[in-house]
Design an enzyme around this catalytic site. Sequence first.
Site, short mmCIF file in Angstrom:
data_model
loop_
_atom_site.label_atom_id
_atom_site.label_comp_id
_atom_site.label_asym_id
_atom_site.label_seq_id
_atom_site.Cartn_x
_atom_site.Cartn_y
_atom_site.Cartn_z
N LYS A 48 0.74 -1.27 0.22
CA LYS A 48 0.06 -0.19 -0.07
C LYS A 48 0.93 1.33 -0.05
O LYS A 48 0.41 2.18 0.78
CB LYS A 48 -1.05 0.14 1.27
CG LYS A 48 -1.91 -1.46 1.40
CD LYS A 48 -2.47 -1.59 0.02
CE LYS A 48 -3.38 -0.56 -0.52
NZ LYS A 48 -4.15 -0.99 -2.03
N HIS A 108 6.78 -7.12 -2.62
CA HIS A 108 6.55 -6.72 -1.52
C HIS A 108 7.84 -7.09 -0.37
O HIS A 108 7.64 -6.97 0.87
CB HIS A 108 5.25 -6.76 -0.77
CG HIS A 108 4.11 -5.87 -1.54
ND1 HIS A 108 4.20 -4.59 -2.20
CD2 HIS A 108 3.10 -6.57 -1.76
CE1 HIS A 108 3.20 -4.18 -2.57
NE2 HIS A 108 2.29 -5.45 -2.40
N SER A 138 -4.33 3.05 4.62
CA SER A 138 -4.70 2.19 3.14
C SER A 138 -4.77 0.72 3.52
O SER A 138 -5.52 -0.15 2.88
CB SER A 138 -3.84 2.65 2.31
OG SER A 138 -4.00 2.05 1.12
N PHE A 229 -4.15 9.50 -10.58
CA PHE A 229 -5.19 8.66 -9.62
C PHE A 229 -6.65 8.67 -10.26
O PHE A 229 -7.15 7.57 -10.65
CB PHE A 229 -5.54 9.35 -8.33
CG PHE A 229 -6.27 8.40 -7.47
CD1 PHE A 229 -5.64 7.20 -6.91
CD2 PHE A 229 -7.54 8.77 -7.21
CE1 PHE A 229 -6.51 6.47 -5.91
CE2 PHE A 229 -8.36 7.92 -6.25
CZ PHE A 229 -7.97 6.85 -5.67
#
Length: 295
Positions: A48, A108, A138, A229
Amino acid sequence: MDVSPALAVDEYVTFRGTIMVKSMVENFPRVEEFEARPDDVLIATYPKAGTTWLSEIVDMIYQDGDAKKCSRDTIFNRVPYLEMCSPGMPPGVEQLAALPSPRLIKTHLPVHLIPESFWKNNCKILYMARNAKDVAVSFYFFQMAVKLLPPIKMWAEFLEKYMAGEVSGGLWHDHVKGWWEKRDDPCVLYLFYEDMKEDPLREIRKVARFLKKDLEEEVLEKIIRLTSFKSMKDNPMANYSTLPQAFLDHSISPFMRKGVAGDWKNYFTVAQNERFEENYARHMEGSLLSFRDEI
């Protein structure tokens, strides 16, 4: 892709000092043996922290801002998730094996778990870091919506687990600091989410230079527009809306929720913020790494 209820929820386990979902740990021998190619590009983040945004930017750079080419498939197929291994979904290593070069790869993983072949082949690695408070908010909404992660209901409960590193990815502090130690490696570009929000032209130009891509200003401006976005939230090839509800329930929270810096102020109580700041100072003591909680 059908997921049976019995396979819907994974569990967290500790692996080499980091919390990960069990399915990924079981698959890790394949990840560790992954053979990177010299022209692979690895996009690394704590969960995130702008992963999909940066992935779309890098793909746009490689496609010279051609929206049609970047709509050839969903972002999670264009930029496969290296360590992903969940029921009903192809493992990331298998997706990547089938892709032609140059491959764009998402991870990640903390720096100490990155397969050795990436370093051996001097692959380009982009790391994006985002301030810890916005990541927490988030991540909370994301974990509520993702059916494969352990269920969470209350914000206060999640925040405590996050501060303790008891979420996928482990401690945010360790993740960002570990990668920060690699910032002087010529193969690594360390980026900040807040910098990208503040001045996307400056940061995208920096990414393009790092990738040795010489793009005209009009192409850079087009990439800024297409990776805004709003554009990505409305783009089914970028917003994860094509994932079945069995994996991600957008009615609980959309994958692309707000994409702003400073949203944490809408969720942290004064007491929570004080505790968070104390925890943050303890874990970041001695580090030169600094973040902006808003812009």
